[in-house]
Design an enzyme around this catalytic site. Sequence first.
Site, mmCIF file in Angstrom:
data_model
loop_
_atom_site.group_PDB
_atom_site.id
_atom_site.type_symbol
_atom_site.label_atom_id
_atom_site.label_comp_id
_atom_site.label_asym_id
_atom_site.label_seq_id
_atom_site.Cartn_x
_atom_site.Cartn_y
_atom_site.Cartn_z
ATOM 1 N N PHE A 1 0.946 -1.266 -0.029
ATOM 2 C CA PHE A 1 0.281 0.120 0.086
ATOM 3 C C PHE A 1 0.315 1.253 0.130
ATOM 4 C CE2 PHE A 1 -2.146 2.949 1.666
ATOM 5 C CZ PHE A 1 -3.586 3.150 0.930
ATOM 6 N N ASP B 1 9.446 2.915 1.290
ATOM 7 C CA ASP B 1 8.686 3.725 2.077
ATOM 8 C C ASP B 1 8.431 3.798 3.479
ATOM 9 O OD1 ASP B 1 6.008 4.673 2.169
ATOM 10 O OD2 ASP B 1 5.154 3.263 0.877
ATOM 11 N N LYS C 1 2.966 12.249 6.114
ATOM 12 C CA LYS C 1 2.402 11.685 7.113
ATOM 13 C C LYS C 1 3.122 12.548 8.950
ATOM 14 C CE LYS C 1 -0.204 7.430 6.127
ATOM 15 N NZ LYS C 1 -1.704 8.519 5.488
#
Length: 682
Positions: free
Chosen positions: A421, A506, A535
């Site tokens: 994801f 990531d 984030k």
Amino acid sequence: MTITSPAAVSATTRFPRVRTYAMTPPIHFTVDYAINPWMDPTVPVDTDRAISQWRHLREVYESLGHTVLGVDPQPGLPDMVYAANGGLSVAGATIAARFAFDERAAEGDHYADWFAANGLGPVHRTTGVQEGEGDFLVVGDRILAGAGFRTDPATHAEVATLTGIPVITLELVDPRFYHLDTALGVLDDDLIAYYPPAFSPASQAVLAALFPTAIIAADADAFALGLNFVSDGRRVVMTDAAPALAHALRTTGFEPVLVDMSELLKGGGGVKCCTLELRGSDREVNVVSASEPHVAHNYSPLPVTAASAEGAWITDVDGRRYLDCLGAYSAVNFGHRHPRIVAAALDQIGRVTLTSRAFRSAGLEPFCAALATLCGKDMVLPMNTGAEAVESAIKVARKWGYDVKGVADGAATVIVAGGNFHGRTISIVSFSDDPEARTGFGPFTPGFVQVPYGDADAVAAAIDQNTVAVLLEPIQGEAGIIVPPEDYLPRVRDLCTSQNVLMIADEIQSGLGRTGTTFACAHWNVEPDVYTLGKALGGGILPVSAVIADAGVLGVLHPGEHGSTFGGNPLAAAVGHTVVDMLADGTWQHRAAELGAHLHARLGELVGSGVVAVRGLGLWAGIDVEPSLGSGKDVCLRLAERGVLAKDTHGSTLRLAPPLVITREEIDWAVDQLAEAVRSSS
């Protein structure tokens, strides 16, 4: 037969309604006897494949915003997976089934007990034979009832008395359509689809009079149990083996959602057979009249509306406080409204917030220098969202492949991991294996090679002269906080070095202190060539992301080749720089490691008591709940009722990612609430 033409049923705007369903996992599914023409005990059944298809169906419902409650399967009752036959729930009345065949007789008592235990009582039992929603389908203010093979016509009157709803008897005449729900599907309160030859001439006349604009299924689609679908008023979950029916639904304003039910078809069941709707539940919400009628329905939030937040706590509009154990998917690592971050933001807002990159801003170079130092790299490409960072990293990797490695123009490939994801942009979903992210969004971007996560041998086998990068999450977050084998990242690092391939990590969810180190890769003493961050880099204030690498990689970009109006804006630079400074001395990382060890120790105590497994590092945990106790969303709803906010991932898995400001005492309280939530479901 032919499909009703689109002109006969005009397309219109369809409105979905969130539903609550009961489903029973096919743990014991097999075909050892034959009580309908579809069943052949001589044909092998792949139970694992049936479970996989069932789980995907459940996940589809949950992705559409519906609630699915799990019924505990029973050994020796292989057909319990067909939960629709277990009863009828309507107008405050719940009626448990009384089965026609001895092989299924015991299911009636189990479903009756489950209804009562889940607050769906009083539970009624009929004198006559009836097999629940298999033969009783609610259409607006009436119930259509099948008879001929299973349900006793005399039982129709009993059901009408118990529910107070008119029941219309329909005679089935083709044994392949032994239940009404195999020959007729309910689309909304006024519209159905059906297959006329399954009914007697008299019943065909009744249906034609009641539903003159009904969609008529062709032979092939009916024989694939295409009509055994579930509709929420707009989205129709149905088999992928009925293309003409799917097309007819699409032309009339419905949205078919296709699933593979081929293994469960061996028992004579499809989508609807596996799905019992629980009507009258307080969880049913009309989407149109919900509190956000103007918000696109691409999320299915918990029923909590935040009004304010501070630290690890959120207060809703009614003044109720919740312990936030989601942390906005790691975006709120430092807690809600951390004073130092808020102060930096307010100070910058008082001066300048946006210039675009057409001009320099005073804070950009200091921010990038500090972030590069934290990462041990030379340069930073500032962006906004995590998905932008990943897209940018892919773009940089391709450019590096052409300019530095010498890959032929247009031939570059990037190796990715299964279960990944990285966002939901079109290129990113192009290499996703999540059907919810991909279905209906093609054509997809080429240039990606997917291999199983955690399998370094597969990475080695996939690398060729055109490979420019291996992109992976050090720990997979959305997949359920999946920690890889100990040798995985080191071996991938060695492969990338020896084969002149960029390793892209990531760390958007796993980085910046979440796992007890600055970056999750550090747990394996691995340093990638490229980091993508996001984030938590925005401090819970605004979106800030970045691609970080050495000059030999990011230096391939030249003016005009890449850009972002908001990327690296003065406000983002001020907030991001503050976050980097807060991480510089390791205090936050140490806190996450120490409290994370306590969190995992406490969660480990629940294994065997409704919890199947716990995974993760630091203050990041994936928790697998026993599927029979409910889905991950079910558990999250029960947690919210107890004042704890968490989020499900897939199936019966939920995740915890509390802000790093959480205390040991708050962790203990949250785990206690989880234990109660799991215990209450059992």
